[in-house]
Structure formats: C-alpha cells, structure tokens
Write an enzyme that holds these catalytic residues in place. Structure first.
Site, PDB file in Angstrom:
ATOM      1  N   GLN A   1       0.398   5.243   0.220  1.00  0.00           N
ATOM      2  CA  GLN A   1       0.120   4.959   1.502  1.00  0.00           C
ATOM      3  C   GLN A   1       1.403   3.774   2.081  1.00  0.00           C
ATOM      4  O   GLN A   1       0.195   3.003   3.141  1.00  0.00           O
ATOM      5  CB  GLN A   1      -1.613   4.857   1.340  1.00  0.00           C
ATOM      6  CG  GLN A   1      -1.559   6.042   1.273  1.00  0.00           C
ATOM      7  CD  GLN A   1      -3.585   5.541   1.242  1.00  0.00           C
ATOM      8  OE1 GLN A   1      -4.205   5.365   1.558  1.00  0.00           O
ATOM      9  NE2 GLN A   1      -4.063   5.102  -0.551  1.00  0.00           N
ATOM     10  N   ASN A   2       1.772   3.191   0.771  1.00  0.00           N
ATOM     11  CA  ASN A   2       2.579   2.175   1.543  1.00  0.00           C
ATOM     12  C   ASN A   2       3.970   2.407   2.012  1.00  0.00           C
ATOM     13  O   ASN A   2       4.466   2.934   1.896  1.00  0.00           O
ATOM     14  CB  ASN A   2       2.878   1.564  -0.211  1.00  0.00           C
ATOM     15  CG  ASN A   2       1.374   0.534  -0.485  1.00  0.00           C
ATOM     16  OD1 ASN A   2       0.211   1.121   0.141  1.00  0.00           O
ATOM     17  ND2 ASN A   2       1.003   1.040  -2.223  1.00  0.00           N
ATOM     18  N   ILE A   3       4.418   1.499   2.890  1.00  0.00           N
ATOM     19  CA  ILE A   3       5.165   1.394   3.662  1.00  0.00           C
ATOM     20  C   ILE A   3       6.595   0.646   3.150  1.00  0.00           C
ATOM     21  O   ILE A   3       6.899   0.846   3.748  1.00  0.00           O
ATOM     22  CB  ILE A   3       5.077   0.836   4.906  1.00  0.00           C
ATOM     23  CG1 ILE A   3       4.228  -0.385   5.371  1.00  0.00           C
ATOM     24  CG2 ILE A   3       4.205   1.647   5.815  1.00  0.00           C
ATOM     25  CD1 ILE A   3       4.150  -0.907   7.087  1.00  0.00           C
ATOM     26  N   ASP A   4       6.096  -0.182   2.295  1.00  0.00           N
ATOM     27  CA  ASP A   4       7.205  -0.685   1.349  1.00  0.00           C
ATOM     28  C   ASP A   4       8.374   0.361   0.589  1.00  0.00           C
ATOM     29  O   ASP A   4       7.865   1.665  -0.054  1.00  0.00           O
ATOM     30  CB  ASP A   4       6.678  -2.221   0.632  1.00  0.00           C
ATOM     31  CG  ASP A   4       5.981  -1.022  -0.881  1.00  0.00           C
ATOM     32  OD1 ASP A   4       6.057  -1.068  -1.123  1.00  0.00           O
ATOM     33  OD2 ASP A   4       4.379  -1.695  -0.130  1.00  0.00           O
TER      34      ASP A   4
ATOM     35  N   HIS B   1       2.617   7.348   5.333  1.00  0.00           N
ATOM     36  CA  HIS B   1       2.570   6.500   6.268  1.00  0.00           C
ATOM     37  C   HIS B   1       3.487   5.345   6.957  1.00  0.00           C
ATOM     38  O   HIS B   1       3.343   4.911   7.960  1.00  0.00           O
ATOM     39  CB  HIS B   1       1.584   5.269   6.318  1.00  0.00           C
ATOM     40  CG  HIS B   1      -0.376   5.686   6.250  1.00  0.00           C
ATOM     41  ND1 HIS B   1      -1.415   5.256   5.438  1.00  0.00           N
ATOM     42  CD2 HIS B   1      -1.288   6.866   6.710  1.00  0.00           C
ATOM     43  CE1 HIS B   1      -2.470   5.798   5.667  1.00  0.00           C
ATOM     44  NE2 HIS B   1      -2.580   7.064   6.225  1.00  0.00           N
TER      45      HIS B   1
ATOM     46  N   CYS C   1      14.269   8.487  16.568  1.00  0.00           N
ATOM     47  CA  CYS C   1      14.552   8.930  17.601  1.00  0.00           C
ATOM     48  C   CYS C   1      12.940   9.349  17.984  1.00  0.00           C
ATOM     49  O   CYS C   1      12.667  11.309  17.656  1.00  0.00           O
ATOM     50  CB  CYS C   1      15.736   9.572  17.949  1.00  0.00           C
ATOM     51  SG  CYS C   1      16.089   9.547  19.389  1.00  0.00           S
TER      52      CYS C   1
ATOM     53  N   CYS D   1      19.818   6.152  20.011  1.00  0.00           N
ATOM     54  CA  CYS D   1      19.870   7.028  18.898  1.00  0.00           C
ATOM     55  C   CYS D   1      21.620   7.351  18.667  1.00  0.00           C
ATOM     56  O   CYS D   1      22.042   8.112  19.900  1.00  0.00           O
ATOM     57  CB  CYS D   1      19.140   8.171  19.753  1.00  0.00           C
ATOM     58  SG  CYS D   1      19.105   9.430  18.191  1.00  0.00           S
TER      59      CYS D   1
ATOM     60  N   GLY E   1      -5.340   1.027  -6.666  1.00  0.00           N
ATOM     61  CA  GLY E   1      -5.197   0.599  -5.555  1.00  0.00           C
ATOM     62  C   GLY E   1      -5.727   1.183  -3.947  1.00  0.00           C
ATOM     63  O   GLY E   1      -4.939   0.451  -2.832  1.00  0.00           O
TER      64      GLY E   1
END
Ligand SMILES: [Zn+2]
Length: 236
Positions: free
Chosen positions: A93-96, A111, A119, A138, A178
């Site tokens: 779920q992490n965007i890092d 996520h 675009c 774009c 986590g």
C-alpha cells in the site's frame, strides 16, 4: 514451517515508518500536516492542481530521492522472493520505492507510486523522478497540462485488483506486515485469503482490526519480525 507453494505478502505504512517515512494518519485525517481532502482527492487536485503537485514534489523528494534507506524488513522480503521456490507476490500500500530499493521484483503498488506519473488524456504511465508542474506536456500524446501523480487518491479504485484477488484465492500463505486493517480493500485481503484456505500471519507493532482473520499474530517491529519469519520459511 510447512512447505508453502504460493505466498502473498501485503505491506503497509508500518514497514516504511521504520525507515523514516511519515504516512497518512487516519486518526486526524492529516498527511504531512495537510488535510487529505486537499492533497489526496481528485476534487482537491481540480481545485488547486499546482498546490497538490507541489505536495507530491515535496514527498517524492523526501521519501524517494533523498537519503531514505530500505530497512531489514524490506531486505528480508527481497530475500524471500529470491530464495523461495514457489510463487511469490508482494502487494504494498506504500507509495515509496523502498521495496524496489531492497531488490523486490514481483510487486504491485496498489495505491500507486511517487516515482510514476500518468497522462489523464491518453492514460500512459511514465517513470517520473523530477518535479511535476501544471504545464507539463505528455511525451506520448503531447497534451499540455494532463500529467498527474500515478497515485490512487481517496475515492479512486486501487490498481490491479483482479491480479490481487486471483493471487489471494490461490495463496497458501498470506502475510500482512505493518498494516492497520482500517483501509479497504486491503483490510479485507486477510479474510479473502483465509476463506480460500491460506494460513495467515500478521506482523505488526499493535494488532490490527482484522485479528480474527489471522491464524498467527506477532506483535513486534517489522525490522525484527520479518527477517525471523523469512528465515523460518526459507529454511525449509
Ligand atoms: Zn498523454
């Protein structure tokens, strides 16, 4: 541990928190001191696009491009993928990009990712490690002002849900690490996997709201519990 054939791992904010990544706090609705309505919804973006792009420019810089390092939990999951002979899927779920930094390959960012942009006109997704601006063009369809972070905002549907549910249905081991168990649909994954017959393990600092859906719960920091669990699995 018995011999598993298909492992699905779900990770959440807790695994990155130990590397210094601050995440959205459900209790007060704030993310990096901003209201989520302002920075993580389509409405917020349409109201003030550059403000929202600046928010992501800031956290992209802080959590992907500066000195944030994967920890032993990320590294252990990369090792599990490498050494486990069966099927392995990592859902985060992490965007890092800490899982990638540690070497994980088969990974779904349900996520989205800070290091991707898309675009809104042609839907092409691009790797993106620079700042985003409202006048960006774009590179695929040449539309001006159509680029946005490839992040799933509140009210939007997470990515690759069909692949995720197929994997949960087939898994014989499901591990959640986590993750609070508050945010759906991820909060329902343990139940899905368990109903389909998987053994399910939760690794968390404090027990999630999905306790009844886990066969085993280990309350410990991920940087300690994940390497131990991975060693037990690959020792077989
Ligand atoms: Zn385009």
């Amino acid at each position: 541990m018995k011999n598993y054939k298909k492992i699905v791992v779900l990770t959440g904010a807790g695994i990155s928190a130990e590397s210094g990544v601050r995440t959205f706090r459900a209790q007060d609705g704030l993310w990096e001191d901003h209201r989520v309505e302002d920075v993580a919804t389509l409405e917020g973006y349409l109201k003030n696009p550059q403000f929202v792009l600046n928010f992501y420019n800031n956290i992209r810089q802080k959590y992907c491009l500066e000195n944030i390092k994967a920890n032993t939990a990320h590294q252990a999951l990369a090792k599990l993928e490498q050494e486990f002979s069966g099927d392995f899927l990592l859902i985060t779920q992490n965007i890092d990009n800490l899982h990638e930094q540690a070497g994980s390959k088969n990974i779904i960012h349900m996520h989205g990712e800070l290091l991707k942009a898309r675009c809104t006109h042609c839907m092409q997704v691009f790797d993106w490690d620079k700042e985003m601006h409202v006048h960006d063009i774009c590179q695929n369809c040449q539309t001006k002002g159509s680029m946005r972070p490839n992040i799933v905002w509140f009210g939007e549907i997470p990515f690759e849900m069909d692949t995720i549910y197929d994997a949960l249905f087939e898994a014989d081991l499901f591990i959640a690490i986590g993750t609070s168990g508050h945010v759906y649909p991820a909060a329902g994954f343990a139940e899905e996997a368990k109903q389909a017959g998987a053994y399910s393990i939760e690794l968390n600092v404090t027990a999630s709201q999905q306790q009844s859906n886990f066969d085993k719960i280990i309350l410990e920091k991920a940087s300690i519990s994940v390497p131990l669990l991975v060693d037990a699995i690959v020792a077989k």
